[in-house]
Design a protein around this motif. Sequence first.
Motif, PDB file in Angstrom:
ATOM      1  N   ARG A   5      43.459  17.730  25.941  1.00  0.00           N
ATOM      2  CA  ARG A   5      44.738  18.008  25.290  1.00  0.00           C
ATOM      3  C   ARG A   5      44.538  18.265  23.792  1.00  0.00           C
ATOM      4  O   ARG A   5      45.199  19.139  23.216  1.00  0.00           O
ATOM      5  N   TYR A   6      43.623  17.515  23.170  1.00  0.00           N
ATOM      6  CA  TYR A   6      43.380  17.698  21.736  1.00  0.00           C
ATOM      7  C   TYR A   6      42.749  19.064  21.478  1.00  0.00           C
ATOM      8  O   TYR A   6      43.100  19.763  20.510  1.00  0.00           O
ATOM      9  N   ILE A   7      41.808  19.459  22.336  1.00  0.00           N
ATOM     10  CA  ILE A   7      41.168  20.768  22.189  1.00  0.00           C
ATOM     11  C   ILE A   7      42.198  21.886  22.339  1.00  0.00           C
ATOM     12  O   ILE A   7      42.228  22.845  21.550  1.00  0.00           O
ATOM     13  N   ARG A   8      43.058  21.747  23.351  1.00  0.00           N
ATOM     14  CA  ARG A   8      44.099  22.755  23.558  1.00  0.00           C
ATOM     15  C   ARG A   8      45.042  22.814  22.352  1.00  0.00           C
ATOM     16  O   ARG A   8      45.457  23.897  21.926  1.00  0.00           O
ATOM     17  N   TYR A   9      45.386  21.650  21.812  1.00  0.00           N
ATOM     18  CA  TYR A   9      46.259  21.601  20.635  1.00  0.00           C
ATOM     19  C   TYR A   9      45.618  22.343  19.459  1.00  0.00           C
ATOM     20  O   TYR A   9      46.286  23.129  18.769  1.00  0.00           O
ATOM     21  N   CYS A  10      44.340  22.125  19.235  1.00  0.00           N
ATOM     22  CA  CYS A  10      43.651  22.763  18.112  1.00  0.00           C
ATOM     23  C   CYS A  10      43.588  24.282  18.296  1.00  0.00           C
ATOM     24  O   CYS A  10      43.795  25.045  17.335  1.00  0.00           O
ATOM     25  N   ILE A  11      43.314  24.715  19.523  1.00  0.00           N
ATOM     26  CA  ILE A  11      43.243  26.154  19.787  1.00  0.00           C
ATOM     27  C   ILE A  11      44.618  26.788  19.626  1.00  0.00           C
ATOM     28  O   ILE A  11      44.750  27.876  19.045  1.00  0.00           O
ATOM     29  N   ASN A  12      45.653  26.109  20.107  1.00  0.00           N
ATOM     30  CA  ASN A  12      47.015  26.637  19.953  1.00  0.00           C
ATOM     31  C   ASN A  12      47.395  26.739  18.477  1.00  0.00           C
ATOM     32  O   ASN A  12      48.064  27.690  18.056  1.00  0.00           O
ATOM     33  N   LEU A  13      46.969  25.759  17.688  1.00  0.00           N
ATOM     34  CA  LEU A  13      47.250  25.781  16.250  1.00  0.00           C
ATOM     35  C   LEU A  13      46.536  26.954  15.586  1.00  0.00           C
ATOM     36  O   LEU A  13      47.106  27.654  14.733  1.00  0.00           O
ATOM     37  N   MET A  14      45.321  27.194  16.019  1.00  0.00           N
ATOM     38  CA  MET A  14      44.546  28.301  15.456  1.00  0.00           C
ATOM     39  C   MET A  14      45.160  29.647  15.843  1.00  0.00           C
ATOM     40  O   MET A  14      45.285  30.547  14.995  1.00  0.00           O
ATOM     41  N   THR A  15      45.547  29.800  17.108  1.00  0.00           N
ATOM     42  CA  THR A  15      46.135  31.077  17.535  1.00  0.00           C
ATOM     43  C   THR A  15      47.468  31.318  16.833  1.00  0.00           C
ATOM     44  O   THR A  15      47.817  32.467  16.537  1.00  0.00           O
TER      45      THR A  15
END
Length: 391
Positions: free
Chosen positions: A2-12
Amino acid sequence: MRYIRYCINLMTAGVFILLNRIIGIFCPVRKNKAVFISDVRAENGGNLKCVYDAMGEDYERATYFKADRRNWSSFGKFCKLVYDMTTAEVVFLEDYFRYTSYYKVREGQKICQLWHGAGAFKKFGYSRAEGNENIRIHKGYRKYTHVITSSEAINSCYAEAFGVTPDKVRATGVPRTDIFFDEEYLKETKTRLHETYPQLRGKKLILFAPTYRGLRADDASYDFNRIPLDEIYEALHEEYVWAFKWHPALYNNLANGKVRMPDFAKYPDFFLDLSEEREINDILTVTDVMITDYSSVIFDYYLTGGRVVYYPYDFDTYYNGRSFYFDYEEYLFGPVAKTPQELISAIQASAEDESEIRRKFGEKYMSACDGRATERVIQWVFEKNGSEECR
């Protein structure tokens, strides 16, 4: 994860904002360009396809589709999405799309929400903020310039849900319901489905189409223990075929193994899974009895004149969480069952005369759906002659 997905979503999100602003500096808005967007379907369909097809070659049309919003697109596809959104005169949506939160609406641009559900049943959008679900509401809703509904009586529900002023909501009707007034399309669709699924021949079709359970679409599930397959088969197999049409969010979780699919393989001529038939309205054309609970599919199905059995086995729990725009009784034009045994009995019982109840239901929720919804949407959004016909 979930943390990895959150970081990628923030980057996109950051990349989207950067590209959107840079493209906006150098590229003008293109008159009569439209982009059709959905991240809950793999290909064009539903309201989006109805409008896309009707617009014709006089317009520049672009698309962005993927079946599951949790999956990431390639960088090239993502950049094209940003370019098309930034340069289109109109962005057409049919559901929540998170990038509208970061999108700068330029002068001359419009965002038209062709919401995927007709009527007004379960509360959604900002209407859910009043409940006890403790969810975050999508800020992009407030950027919509055009919102369509199936009846003038429910315009206020959509204005509240999307946090927009009433003048941005109009009862054009729902484009995908136009098929129910097209005799040639109905005939071709029925023929196709009977050829694709020979089990339907000579039997009546029961369509089981409930909404999902879960706070968010990502958590979509269902209590499959409420569907005793052996008992249902024994009671109904001689006269009926039973088809499942799972909500797209639940179907995605079934497909990726997050939720376990019920095993009905020992009854291949009775139980069918039609979830890969993306357009549920096509299935409604051959449905004799529909079983649902709190799904907006009842509004589309109303136009077929078919029987409905409601199966809200968890009514108190669901209502206390999600809630509805109107009293549940106002959505009923068929019997209600709370147990599997009541469900079977309701299907087997003779249909009662509910013509007056149906008339009031249609008048309140579906009065703008008359076979010309697609035409009115295009007239309104592109400000063509005849837009005064939209209410």
